[in-house]
Design a protein around this motif. Structure first.
Motif, mmCIF file in Angstrom:
data_model
loop_
_atom_site.group_PDB
_atom_site.id
_atom_site.type_symbol
_atom_site.label_atom_id
_atom_site.label_comp_id
_atom_site.label_asym_id
_atom_site.label_seq_id
_atom_site.Cartn_x
_atom_site.Cartn_y
_atom_site.Cartn_z
ATOM 1 N N SER A 207 -16.069 4.452 -44.709
ATOM 2 C CA SER A 207 -16.339 4.967 -43.363
ATOM 3 C C SER A 207 -17.566 4.238 -42.829
ATOM 4 C CB SER A 207 -16.552 6.475 -43.398
ATOM 5 O OG SER A 207 -17.741 6.790 -44.076
ATOM 6 N N SER A 208 -17.525 3.885 -41.561
ATOM 7 C CA SER A 208 -18.624 3.136 -40.940
ATOM 8 C C SER A 208 -19.838 4.040 -40.793
ATOM 9 C CB SER A 208 -18.197 2.646 -39.555
ATOM 10 O OG SER A 208 -17.017 1.902 -39.651
ATOM 11 N N ASN A 209 -21.010 3.576 -41.243
ATOM 12 C CA ASN A 209 -22.214 4.420 -41.141
ATOM 13 C C ASN A 209 -22.667 4.533 -39.703
ATOM 14 O OD1 ASN A 209 -22.441 3.932 -44.045
ATOM 15 N ND2 ASN A 209 -23.183 1.935 -43.419
ATOM 16 N N PRO A 210 -22.914 5.760 -39.257
ATOM 17 C CA PRO A 210 -23.490 5.926 -37.913
ATOM 18 C C PRO A 210 -24.991 5.732 -38.000
ATOM 19 C CG PRO A 210 -23.081 8.069 -38.900
ATOM 20 C CD PRO A 210 -22.714 7.048 -39.937
ATOM 21 N N LEU A 211 -25.418 4.498 -38.152
ATOM 22 C CA LEU A 211 -26.834 4.210 -38.383
ATOM 23 C C LEU A 211 -27.675 4.532 -37.162
ATOM 24 C CD1 LEU A 211 -27.053 0.814 -40.260
ATOM 25 C CD2 LEU A 211 -27.929 3.032 -41.012
ATOM 26 N N THR A 303 -28.861 7.353 -45.779
ATOM 27 C CA THR A 303 -28.422 8.722 -46.034
ATOM 28 C C THR A 303 -29.026 9.685 -45.012
ATOM 29 O OG1 THR A 303 -30.168 8.962 -47.709
ATOM 30 C CG2 THR A 303 -27.973 8.405 -48.509
ATOM 31 N N LEU A 304 -30.253 9.397 -44.569
ATOM 32 C CA LEU A 304 -30.853 10.241 -43.531
ATOM 33 C C LEU A 304 -30.053 10.125 -42.229
ATOM 34 C CD1 LEU A 304 -33.184 12.171 -42.827
ATOM 35 C CD2 LEU A 304 -34.494 10.177 -42.060
ATOM 36 N N SER A 305 -29.611 8.905 -41.914
ATOM 37 C CA SER A 305 -28.772 8.701 -40.724
ATOM 38 C C SER A 305 -27.499 9.542 -40.820
ATOM 39 C CB SER A 305 -28.380 7.231 -40.571
ATOM 40 O OG SER A 305 -29.474 6.440 -40.188
ATOM 41 N N GLU A 306 -26.914 9.563 -42.001
ATOM 42 C CA GLU A 306 -25.697 10.363 -42.211
ATOM 43 C C GLU A 306 -25.976 11.849 -41.979
ATOM 44 O OE1 GLU A 306 -22.457 9.984 -43.103
ATOM 45 O OE2 GLU A 306 -22.519 7.792 -43.075
ATOM 46 N N VAL A 307 -27.070 12.318 -42.567
ATOM 47 C CA VAL A 307 -27.402 13.746 -42.443
ATOM 48 C C VAL A 307 -27.689 14.094 -40.981
ATOM 49 C CG1 VAL A 307 -29.173 15.482 -42.951
ATOM 50 C CG2 VAL A 307 -28.218 14.085 -44.802
ATOM 51 N N ILE A 308 -28.558 13.327 -40.349
ATOM 52 C CA ILE A 308 -28.939 13.653 -38.968
ATOM 53 C C ILE A 308 -27.708 13.603 -38.059
ATOM 54 C CG2 ILE A 308 -30.271 12.838 -36.967
ATOM 55 C CD1 ILE A 308 -32.512 12.090 -38.912
#
Ligand SMILES: [Zn+2]
Length: 361
Positions: A207-211, A303-308
């Protein structure tokens, strides 16, 4: 089409005058796919990272197809990540090729190093606010600093507008801005051949990271990367594409099913985070650690980008609020409701669910 074999799919791609060049990168994602569009103008979509090894491979793979870097007439940049744009400057200077990119992306590419520095500073501030220790932030900044060398400035000679049609000989590519994975993600739609060049907007095996990235228009406000991404995915879902060519991995022949899987995954991940928040207020970093353990430290920003991104969905729907103690931000639930009572968290509604609902006859 869904029932074509991989060999048949590749044949169609080749018949469309599209050749894939897989260029090595030093990153975990592995090789990046760049695409050669044969015909006039001879076009390269993305270039690979700025390294001698990547340049060698690009040259050899072009050679095996009967072309040289000097023959290229146009280079298209799909988005701002260094594994895609690092070699653009070298390729453009050697060939004299035009460089095309979304107009919003052009200043970023032209000022590459300068903006990246500001990106880092804002990323560090964001990480502090979400509970990542000074030590980890400092270590990560060194890594990002060393990564910067894999990118490069380049001059964009052909800025593209969202919605414009690029006429390339007998090929027409519609430019479509699809922010989310990065703010500049651009996909190129060949309606006649039903082929979508999607770069990292949609990838088959990951899955593409929503950075989280600084907005391209220079505004200070953080954009909600996952919200933007899900909205972009919905637009891509509407396209009658038969083949989607990604920036990494294999061609996609059933993008609707893949996108629906992504919607379900993001819904589940948001629910999972909600369950953790329901246990008690937590920072973004604590949530990342609860989900991914040590990876939340080594890949703290990712991982912070994923959480937020996922907590944004919960905050927007009113299930979670931010509590700011002046130092860090913690997330807390706004009620006692359970995760399975949250309902659809996909912005504007999950199109799969809408299709499954019995409509008026
Ligand atoms: Zn990317």
């Amino acid at each position: 089409m869904k029932d074509e074999t991989p060999v048949e799919v590749w044949q169609r791609i080749t018949d469309a005058g599209i050749r894939v060049l897989r260029i090595p990168t030093p990153f975990q994602v592995g090789r990046v796919n760049t695409y050669l569009l044969e015909g006039e103008p001879l076009t390269l979509v993305d270039s690979g990272p700025n390294s001698g090894k990547a340049l060698d491979e690009l040259e050899h793979q072009l050679e095996s197809l009967g072309h040289r870097i000097e023959d290229l007439e146009l280079v298209i940049i799909t988005h701002q990540h260094i594994d895609h744009l690092g070699l653009v400057d070298i390729v453009a200077k050697r060939s004299g090729a035009e460089v095309a990119a979304l107009d919003l992306l052009a200043p970023f590419v032209e000022n590459f190093g300068d903006d990246a520095e500001r990106d880092d500073e804002e990323a560090a501030a964001l990480m502090h606010r979400h509970g990542i220790s000074e030590e980890v932030v400092r270590a990560l900044r060194q890594v990002t600093g060393s990564f910067r060398a894999w990118g490069s400035k380049a001059r964009v000679t052909r800025p593209l507008r969202d919605g414009e049609v690029l006429e390339l000989g007998n090929r027409r590519l519609e430019v479509q801005h699809r922010p989310g994975h990065s703010p500049s993600d651009t996909v190129f739609w060949d309606e006649e051949r039903r082929i979508l060049l999607a770069a990292d907007h949609l990838i088959k095996h990951i899955s593409s990271n929503p950075l989280i990235s600084r907005p391209l228009d220079g505004s200070a406000e953080r954009t909600q990367a996952l919200v933007a991404y899900l909205e972009s995915l919905k637009r891509t879902r509407e396209l009658p594409a038969e083949i989607v060519l990604s920036g990494h991995g294999e061609p996609i022949t059933d993008h609707v099913t893949l996108i629906d899987k992504r919607f379900a995954m993001h819904q589940r991940r948001a629910e999972k985070l909600y369950e953790l928040i329901l246990e008690g207020p937590r920072t973004g970093h604590e949530l990342a650690q609860a989900l991914w353990g040590d990876v939340a430290v080594t890949q703290a920003f990712l991982t912070l980008s994923e959480v937020i991104g996922h907590v944004d969905l919960l905050v927007n729907a009113g299930h979670v609020r931010e509590v700011d103690d002046g130092d860090v931000i913690r997330y807390e639930a706004t009620s006692e409701r359970s995760a399975d009572e949250l309902g659809d968290l996909i912005p504007g509604g999950n199109p799969t669910a809408a299709a499954a609902r019995p409509g008026p006859q």
